[in-house]
Scaffold this active site. Structure first.
Site, PDB file in Angstrom:
ATOM      1  N   GLU A 123       0.816  -1.325   0.112  1.00 52.79           N
ATOM      2  CA  GLU A 123      -0.132   0.259   0.095  1.00 52.79           C
ATOM      3  C   GLU A 123       0.895   1.188  -0.046  1.00 52.79           C
ATOM      4  O   GLU A 123       0.511   2.434  -0.659  1.00 52.79           O
ATOM      5  CB  GLU A 123      -0.875   0.088   1.305  1.00 52.79           C
ATOM      6  CG  GLU A 123      -2.058  -0.595   1.147  1.00 52.79           C
ATOM      7  CD  GLU A 123      -3.195  -0.615   0.004  1.00 52.79           C
ATOM      8  OE1 GLU A 123      -2.830  -0.121  -1.120  1.00 52.79           O
ATOM      9  OE2 GLU A 123      -4.280  -0.530   0.383  1.00 52.79           O
ATOM     10  N   THR A 137      -5.150   7.568  -5.333  1.00 53.70           N
ATOM     11  CA  THR A 137      -5.235   7.779  -3.916  1.00 53.70           C
ATOM     12  C   THR A 137      -4.346   8.782  -3.401  1.00 53.70           C
ATOM     13  O   THR A 137      -4.622   9.424  -2.612  1.00 53.70           O
ATOM     14  CB  THR A 137      -4.838   6.090  -3.352  1.00 53.70           C
ATOM     15  OG1 THR A 137      -5.853   5.523  -3.805  1.00 53.70           O
ATOM     16  CG2 THR A 137      -5.040   6.258  -1.796  1.00 53.70           C
TER      17      THR A 137
HETATM   18  N1  HSE Z   1      -8.523   4.985   3.724  1.00 50.90           N
HETATM   19  C1  HSE Z   1      -7.656   5.115   2.219  1.00 50.90           C
HETATM   20  C2  HSE Z   1      -8.115   6.507   1.652  1.00 50.90           C
HETATM   21  C3  HSE Z   1      -8.337   4.117   1.248  1.00 50.90           C
HETATM   22  O1  HSE Z   1      -9.268   6.929   1.656  1.00 50.90           O
HETATM   23  O2  HSE Z   1      -7.322   7.181   1.289  1.00 50.90           O
HETATM   24  C4  HSE Z   1      -7.720   4.127  -0.014  1.00 50.90           C
HETATM   25  O3  HSE Z   1      -8.572   3.106  -0.848  1.00 50.90           O
END
Ligand code: HSE
Length: 314
Positions: free
Chosen positions: A137, A189
């Site tokens: 990640e 992201t």
């Molecule tokens: N919690 C993370 C975000 C998840 O919202 O940035 C990304 O898939």
């Protein structure tokens, strides 16, 4: 942590790794659930060569260098804790489109480490696997977060109370039907995290933790009305929803069609809605299709349920 390798070089393991919905509206970085559909497929074998060799069997052109590849980075972290193992060859067949907001990178990282763990006689705990997968990640979004990884590995709905140290709680949710629409735009992201405000007003924080507590209580008590009332995000959604054409319309019309509620899936651009039954989930899909057809934006939909098992052997 010291089990003998139970499989010979050349033995293979294949797994299905699920898509996931992170945040679940009000639980930014701390809540997530796994989906029965779509799923990626990973095949892994032990290798005599040091490190991780990646083979892509799809059209996404993901990096082949292990350090830059989400699965590769997760496997390299696992290898650090498995000094008796030389390396792996990982064949990746992705069906969860990268950048869709339904945990494509988590499926890659989780699928790789769970598959590797099977090859190694299941020497690592699920918590260890989450720890390794978070390195993937980090490659994908620049930060370690576990709200896609944990549900991908544990299945069901998971609460990540803390990531340093890891504290993951599985939540026994009632049956829920999930409808997802993926408008065909890409939201990275890392970008969707950068635009967030660093400070939160106390009055907003109070609303948000009321909703998170209400959502967790509603899931545990199988109280659909409480789940619906708690699916409200006053901190992240107002900022990120601007990146998603049609968001407000989709959300209000899906709720009018009977959905309990929903919002941005992970960092977007996918939008998810929860429903109590399959019929409503299909009515919600029809609303999503109508909105994006009229706007003229290509989209994909998934009508599915919560995956209870997480990554599984096939
Ligand atoms: N919690 C993370 C975000 C998840 O919202 O940035 C990304 O898939």
């Amino acid at each position: 942590m010291s089990a003998a390798i139970q499989t010979a070089v050349g033995s293979k393991v294949r797994v299905l790794s699920p898509a996931t919905v992170a945040n679940v509206v009000c639980g930014f970085d701390i809540l997530g659930f796994a989906l029965d559909n779509p799923t990626d497929i990973f095949e892994i074998e032990l290798s005599n060569q040091k490190g991780v060799t990646i083979i892509n069997k799809d059209d996404y052109d993901l990096p082949l260098e292990a350090e830059k590849n989400v699965s590769g980075a997760a496997l390299l972290a696992l290898l650090e804790d498995a000094p008796d193992v030389q390396g792996f060859v990982l064949t990746s067949e992705k069906h969860i489109k990268p950048g869709s907001g339904i945990g494509s990178s988590a499926a890659s990282a989780a699928g790789a480490v769970v598959a590797a763990n099977y090859l190694l006689g299941n020497r690592f705990s699920k918590e260890d696997l989450v720890r390794f997968a978070m390195f993937g990640e980090k490659v994908a979004s620049g930060v370690k977060h576990a709200d896609n990884i944990a549900p991908a590995i544990y299945g069901g709905v998971t609460l990540i109370r803390s990531i340093f140290p890891l504290d993951i709680i599985s939540i026994d949710a009632p049956p829920l039907h999930v409808t997802v629409v993926h408008p065909q735009i890409e939201v990275r992201t890392s970008d969707a995290r950068q635009i967030l405000k660093q400070n939160v007003l106390l009055k907003d924080a109070i609303k948000q933790w009321g909703n998170i507590a209400g959502l967790v209580a509603g899931l545990i008590q199988h109280d659909y009305d409480l789940i619906g009332r708690s699916l409200e995000d006053v901190i992240i959604e107002p900022v990120r929803s601007i990146l998603i054409p049609g968001f407000d319309e989709v959300k209000s019309k899906c709720k009018a069609a009977g959905a309990l509620g929903g919002g941005i899936s992970g960092s977007g651009p996918s939008i998810f809605m929860l429903s109590k039954d399959a019929e409503t989930a299909l009515a919600v899909e029809a609303v999503m299709k109508e909105v994006y057809t009229r706007i003229g934006l290509d989209f994909h939909t998934h009508v599915t349920t919560i995956n209870q098992q997480g990554v599984k052997l096939i």
